[in-house]
Design an enzyme around this catalytic site. Structure first.
Site, PDB file in Angstrom:
ATOM      1  N   LYS A   1       0.842  -1.193   0.000  1.00 56.45           N
ATOM      2  CA  LYS A   1       0.000   0.000   0.000  1.00 56.45           C
ATOM      3  C   LYS A   1       0.886   1.254   0.000  1.00 56.45           C
ATOM      4  O   LYS A   1       2.100   1.147  -0.050  1.00 56.45           O
ATOM      5  CB  LYS A   1      -0.956  -0.027   1.193  1.00 56.45           C
TER       6      LYS A   1
HETATM    7  C1  LIG Z   1      -5.159  -4.395   1.954  1.00 58.60           C
HETATM    8  C2  LIG Z   1      -6.637  -4.301   2.040  1.00 58.60           C
HETATM    9  C3  LIG Z   1      -7.351  -4.589   3.206  1.00 58.60           C
HETATM   10  C4  LIG Z   1      -6.726  -5.197   4.422  1.00 58.60           C
HETATM   11  O1  LIG Z   1      -5.605  -4.571   4.890  1.00 58.60           O
HETATM   12  P1  LIG Z   1      -4.522  -5.400   5.754  1.00 58.60           P
HETATM   13  O2  LIG Z   1      -3.658  -4.318   6.298  1.00 58.60           O
HETATM   14  O3  LIG Z   1      -3.814  -6.311   4.814  1.00 58.60           O
HETATM   15  O4  LIG Z   1      -5.267  -6.130   6.808  1.00 58.60           O
HETATM   16  C5  LIG Z   1      -8.722  -4.372   3.209  1.00 58.60           C
HETATM   17  N1  LIG Z   1      -9.365  -3.909   2.127  1.00 58.60           N
HETATM   18  C6  LIG Z   1      -8.720  -3.650   0.974  1.00 58.60           C
HETATM   19  C7  LIG Z   1      -9.495  -3.135  -0.193  1.00 58.60           C
HETATM   20  C8  LIG Z   1      -7.334  -3.855   0.888  1.00 58.60           C
HETATM   21  O5  LIG Z   1      -6.697  -3.637  -0.259  1.00 58.60           O
END
Ligand SMILES: *Cc1c(COP(=O)(O)O)cnc(C)c1O
Length: 375
Positions: A180
């Site tokens: 991210k």
């Molecule tokens: C990455 C993601 C999550 C979850 O995040 P984590 O930090 O991996 O638990 C939830 N929703 C979306 C759309 C994501 O891309």
């Protein structure tokens, strides 16, 4: 291998983490507050509540909204499973809405058709980094008196009609997984302008206890009360120091992601059989992913293999959530979300991260052109 996403870590980031390791507080200390304030500021809201993952942020949101058995929460079919799972964690039922074919964002018409007396919230996912049609979603939420939630795990740093991501729903969730925009290793945050919802998230991440260790130390008090069942969803100072240092470069990294997107868009104007997602002129797209659709039966699968064999780390985001065995066992079935199910066979996420060089992009584009001629 050129991956589809990769974190960027600077010497300054490393120094910030080392400083925490030499300090008194490894968790629940000053770096947590610093990170929360920095993320709340870029989000244009009063509160940030750091938690251990994006998934924990979504879970905290469902808890704060008092979603429970018998309640329905509308979520898009094309998202990461955690969006829907967070509703199941609290005993609620996710209801899957279809997406718009050109953007893969939740389709407001599909949302409105799914509202029932049991609907308690609508979750928009800013898929690939593009904010949803939040005005349309807000109108539906207000019309039926339900809460509006943003799964903004792809879109921190973006905006919609000049309003920053973070201000577009009642509560928004971020992820700080390394693919991210802001990397903590693992981490997440809830942002909101609502004092009471923020307080409920704070209590939830700390076992349901109303004060944290730092507050008790500063007031020389041992007494605390556990008022509800919470979790240990805290994020450490080590992770928050890294996150706070990374957030300083967020605007710059979103700008670089947009430059990469423009270059992909221009190049694909000249290539038949591949179409990038459309982007509205009303938004600043944070471009977590750069997603293209391939025309023709089996072309996406062939291109996936062709590119992977040539060390281009493409990926598919996502398998429609209602098609996973877990949700099939709960009664979901193919045919419910025809657009999501169709585009799932066409989409591929191409390399998109600030450190992607122009030479890497040339390699990606040339390999796609070759692939389309040979598959
Ligand atoms: C990455 C993601 C999550 C979850 O995040 P984590 O930090 O991996 O638990 C939830 N929703 C979306 C759309 C994501 O891309």
């Amino acid at each position: 291998m050129i991956p589809y996403g990769r974190q960027s870590i600077t010497d300054e980031d490393i120094q910030e983490v080392v400083d925490v390791l030499k300090s008194d507080w490894l968790t629940t200390g000053p770096a947590v507050k610093r990170f929360e304030e920095a993320v709340a500021e870029v989000s244009g809201v009063a509160h940030g509540i750091a938690v251990s993952s994006g998934t924990a942020a979504l879970h905290a949101i469902m808890h704060a909204l008092e979603i429970g058995p018998g309640d329905e929460v509308i979520v898009p079919a094309l998202t990461f499973a955690a969006t829907a799972n967070s509703v199941v964690y609290v005993g609620g039922t996710p209801v899957f809405a279809d997406v718009c074919e050109s953007t893969l964002l939740i389709d407001p018409a599909s949302v409105e058709a799914l509202v029932t007396d049991n609907t308690k919230a609508i979750v928009g996912v800013d898929y690939a980094g593009q904010p949803c049609d939040w005005d349309a979603l807000r109108a539906i939420a207000d019309k039926y008196g339900v809460a509006l939630v943003a799964d903004a795990c792809h879109s921190i740093g973006g905006s919609y009609k000049s309003r920053p991501v973070g201000t577009l729903a009642d509560l928004s969730a971020y992820s700080f997984h390394p693919v991210k925009h802001v990397a903590c290793g693992e981490g997440g945050m809830v942002v909101t302008d609502d004092d009471e919802l923020a307080r409920r998230c704070q209590v939830f991440r700390n076992h349901g206890i109303t004060t944290d260790a730092r507050q008790r130390e500063s007031s020389n008090a041992w007494f605390y009360e556990m008022v509800e069942l919470g979790f240990n969803y805290r994020l450490t100072d080590i992770q928050c120091a890294l996150g706070a240092s990374q957030v300083k470069r967020l605007a710059e990294s979103v700008e670089r992601r947009n430059a990469i997107a423009r270059r992909y868009m221009e190049a694909f104007l000249e290539v038949d059989g591949v179409t990038p997602l459309e982007c509205s002129p009303d938004v600043l797209n944070a471009y977590h992913l750069f997603v293209v659709k391939f025309d023709g039966d089996g072309v996406r699968d062939a291109m996936f293999s062709y590119l992977r064999e040539r060390e281009i780390g493409v990926n598919v985001h996502y398998i429609p959530v209602h098609l996973h065995p877990f949700y099939r066992e709960r009664g979901e079935e193919p045919g419910q979300c025809p657009v999501a199910e169709k585009v799932y066979g066409q989409i591929l996420s191409l390399p998109m991260f600030p450190g992607l060089t122009d030479e890497d992009m040339d390699t990606v584009l040339n390999t796609i052109r070759e692939g389309l001629r040979s598959v």
